[in-house]
Design a protein around this motif. Structure first.
Motif, PDB file in Angstrom:
ATOM      1  N   GLY A  20       0.707  -1.292  -0.059  1.00  2.18           N
ATOM      2  CA  GLY A  20       0.020  -0.037   0.042  1.00  2.18           C
ATOM      3  C   GLY A  20       0.939   1.303  -0.111  1.00  2.18           C
ATOM      4  N   PHE A  23       1.701   2.076  -3.477  1.00  2.00           N
ATOM      5  CA  PHE A  23       0.561   2.828  -4.383  1.00  2.00           C
ATOM      6  C   PHE A  23       0.353   4.312  -3.923  1.00  2.00           C
ATOM      7  CE2 PHE A  23      -0.580  -1.625  -5.300  1.00  2.00           C
ATOM      8  CZ  PHE A  23      -1.048  -1.516  -6.604  1.00  2.00           C
ATOM      9  N   ARG A  24       0.631   4.620  -2.513  1.00  2.00           N
ATOM     10  CA  ARG A  24       0.237   5.738  -2.005  1.00  2.00           C
ATOM     11  C   ARG A  24       1.346   6.876  -2.858  1.00  2.00           C
ATOM     12  NH1 ARG A  24      -1.136   3.464   2.963  1.00  2.00           N
ATOM     13  NH2 ARG A  24       1.060   3.248   3.367  1.00  2.00           N
ATOM     14  N   ARG A  84      -9.856  -2.876  -4.253  1.00  2.00           N
ATOM     15  CA  ARG A  84      -9.110  -2.870  -3.114  1.00  2.00           C
ATOM     16  C   ARG A  84      -7.773  -3.426  -3.187  1.00  2.00           C
ATOM     17  NH1 ARG A  84     -12.510  -5.800   1.725  1.00  2.00           N
ATOM     18  NH2 ARG A  84     -10.887  -5.094   2.563  1.00  2.00           N
ATOM     19  N   SER A  85      -7.514  -4.337  -4.336  1.00  2.00           N
ATOM     20  CA  SER A  85      -6.073  -4.710  -4.538  1.00  2.00           C
ATOM     21  C   SER A  85      -5.140  -3.573  -4.877  1.00  2.00           C
ATOM     22  CB  SER A  85      -6.308  -5.843  -5.482  1.00  2.00           C
ATOM     23  OG  SER A  85      -6.606  -5.636  -6.626  1.00  2.00           O
ATOM     24  N   HIS A  87      -5.552  -0.630  -4.310  1.00  2.00           N
ATOM     25  CA  HIS A  87      -5.771   0.462  -3.322  1.00  2.00           C
ATOM     26  C   HIS A  87      -6.375   1.632  -3.590  1.00  2.00           C
ATOM     27  CE1 HIS A  87      -3.156  -1.707  -0.152  1.00  2.00           C
ATOM     28  NE2 HIS A  87      -2.610  -2.219  -1.531  1.00  2.00           N
ATOM     29  N   GLN A  90     -11.066   2.547   0.029  1.00  2.00           N
ATOM     30  CA  GLN A  90     -10.923   2.076   1.288  1.00  2.00           C
ATOM     31  C   GLN A  90     -12.399   1.564   1.858  1.00  2.00           C
ATOM     32  OE1 GLN A  90      -9.557   5.352   3.198  1.00  2.00           O
ATOM     33  NE2 GLN A  90      -7.543   4.806   3.168  1.00  2.00           N
ATOM     34  N   THR A 105      -9.445   6.141  -1.790  1.00  2.00           N
ATOM     35  CA  THR A 105      -8.190   6.687  -1.051  1.00  2.00           C
ATOM     36  C   THR A 105      -7.872   8.232  -1.441  1.00  2.00           C
ATOM     37  OG1 THR A 105      -6.597   5.788  -2.753  1.00  2.00           O
ATOM     38  CG2 THR A 105      -7.169   4.207  -0.851  1.00  2.00           C
ATOM     39  N   ASP A 504      -6.434 -10.435   1.939  1.00  2.00           N
ATOM     40  CA  ASP A 504      -6.937  -9.120   2.159  1.00  2.00           C
ATOM     41  C   ASP A 504      -8.504  -9.487   2.908  1.00  2.00           C
ATOM     42  OD1 ASP A 504      -5.073  -7.769   1.598  1.00  2.00           O
ATOM     43  OD2 ASP A 504      -5.990  -7.142  -0.454  1.00  2.00           O
TER      44      ASP A 504
END
Length: 513
Positions: A20, A23-24, A84-85, A87, A90, A105, A504
């Motif tokens: 994650g 990805f951010r 979700r995978s 990201h 949420q 996100t 997850d």
């Protein structure tokens, strides 16, 4: 749980393995967020993103039941699983007093808004060059350059066949070809392997033949991901040798991936400023030149031009004709014909097949393309060549030789069917029979069965569950998202080809408990 690993070079598989935090950082670039939205999401997932993008508050997960029909529940769950995978969304864990909510996100939402609205000083979509441009460098020139680079790579793969007499090799001898670094990359990715009995000392593998059957975009991403992983390993090793942690290597890897997504958003035929790139991105340019994604004039290295291979990385348009979409079009188009680039199989002569195969296993291919002839030589004993046509025969030895390279019977059958001559296709449609003679199809499979008695599939075995409810819940979820390959209710075991989404799901289930 026992694990069997298999290397995968599909973009979706690569992204699903990223943490994650990566990805951010990726989503700080609007071009990256927009590229993943365009390429990676199915239509229903895009609808969810568009609904949440400007929503003032999180959306109740239960409201999706109103949006999606009951028979579309599997598509809804798959869309949410992908979001979700990657990201992108949420989802709050289920609770007794509070219903589940979903929202985008923060970084993805902000970058998508910037990509759609414009503004900011992020330079995420490239900085056009203000320097004068050589008038010779137009779209046709860039298309010809990209085609030459890419066909050199394909020729290197398909010309790595055993030398079988003067006519068995199928096509002209290979000379020149891609740079040594690209050849090493093909070896690392096991698209080819070292073989002493082959021209040039390398031979094609099953992965290499699968590579040839892919569309050009998928082929490009395969090489790019191989290159990224090789660069990650080299930088991590260098950092570990110096002592400190490999944070710099991870940062470079993120910047490299962001640059690839940025290239997909650039304008074909336009010059961009090299000096506006970070040091990591400038260091990427020589490798991208070797792949044919970038053109840099020798006279002025301050400019770079993205080719069609780069600008179509995240679009559904075909960048170049692949083997599977018809090298038979070479009989109608010259190899350097730039007009045929960027066309889809339905809109180009590339979709017309050239192969006729008879029940006596004789094969006729109406083509003058050295590349297609080389592909045919992988599994056919070619014996005569005329202007615009080659003839040969499918034999036990030629098929077993292809199987020795790792090429499967189904891949050969698929190739022959997709390249069948239009007269064979019309005759099959008129009579309601298969395009290929059933005797030929059955015999190809029988020749493979002589050596192979079982097939293997890499994945993950789930067993030793705490309760029957846990087994039923997880196996049902695996079946819904399409990763379940086998299960035994009696033994409470199942086998899945992916683990990220199931992991997850287990985490969210544990939190709810």
């Amino acid at each position: 749980m026992s694990v069997a690993q298999q290397q995968s070079y599909q973009l979706s598989d690569y992204l699903e393995k990223l943490p994650g935090t990566t990805f951010r950082k990726l989503y700080q670039q609007p071009s990256t967020a927009f590229a993943i939205f365009r390429r990676m999401l199915p239509p229903l997932a895009k609808v969810f993103v568009q609904a949440l993008l400007y929503a003032p508050a999180p959306l109740l997960l239960s409201e999706l039941d109103v949006w999606v029909r009951p028979e579309g529940k599997m598509h809804r769950d798959r869309a949410l699983s992908i979001l979700r995978s990657l990201h992108i969304i949420q989802i709050t864990p289920p609770g007794k007093d509070k219903p589940q909510e979903m929202q985008l996100t923060t970084n993805f939402r902000n970058s998508m808004r910037l990509a759609l609205e414009g503004g900011g000083s992020h330079n995420s979509f490239g900085v056009p060059s203000t320097l004068p441009v050589d008038p010779r460098i137009d779209i046709a020139y860039l298309d010809h350059y990209a085609r030459k680079k890419w066909e050199d790579i394909l020729h290197y793969i398909v010309n790595s066949v055993p030398v079988d007499g003067e006519t068995g090799g199928g096509g002209s001898s290979f000379s020149g070809g891609p740079k040594a670094s690209v050849k090493d990359l093909l070896l690392i990715g096991r698209l080819v392997e070292r073989r002493p009995d082959t021209r040039g000392g390398v031979g094609i593998t099953q992965a290499g033949f699968t590579f040839l059957l892919q569309e050009a975009n998928a082929q490009v991403w395969t090489l790019l991901l191989l290159w990224l992983e090789a660069a990650d390993r080299a930088k991590s090793a260098a950092e570990q040798a110096k002592g400190p942690a490999s944070n710099a290597a991870k940062s470079d890897s993120i910047d490299m991936l962001s640059f690839l997504f940025m290239l997909a958003s650039l304008e074909l035929g336009r010059a961009y400023d090299t000096d506006a790139l970070t040091e990591t991105r400038r260091n990427m340019l020589p490798a991208l030149v070797d792949f044919g994604l970038i053109y840099i004039p020798r006279e002025d290295t301050r400019q770079y031009f993205p080719t069609r291979l780069a600008t179509t990385l995240t679009s559904s348009a075909s960048a170049l004709r692949s083997v599977s979409s018809g090298f038979s079009a070479a009989t109608a188009n010259n190899l350097g014909d730039a007009a045929s680039l960027g066309t889809t199989p339905d809109s180009s002569g590339a979709s017309k097949g050239s192969i006729i195969i008879e029940t006596n296993y004789r094969l006729y291919a109406y083509t003058s393309s050295p590349l297609q002839i080389a592909v045919l030589a992988l599994f056919t004993h070619l014996n005569m060549r005329f202007p615009g046509m080659v003839t040969g025969r499918l034999t036990r030895d030629s098929i077993r030789r292809a199987i020795g390279f790792g090429i499967t019977a189904d891949q050969i059958i698929s190739y022959l069917a997709s390249h069948a001559h239009e007269q064979m296709v019309r005759a099959a449609a008129a009579t309601g029979r298969p395009v290929l003679p059933p005797t030929v199809v059955d015999q190809i499979r029988l020749w493979q069965i002589e050596n192979e008695r079982m097939t293997t599939s890499a994945g993950f075995l789930f067993k030793d569950f705490d309760s029957l409810e846990e087994y039923v819940s997880l196996s049902s979820y695996a079946e819904e998202i399409g990763v379940l390959m086998w299960k035994s209710d009696r033994k409470r075991m199942f086998y899945a080809n992916k683990i990220e989404q199931l992991r997850d799901y287990l985490k969210s289930r544990k939190k709810a408990e």
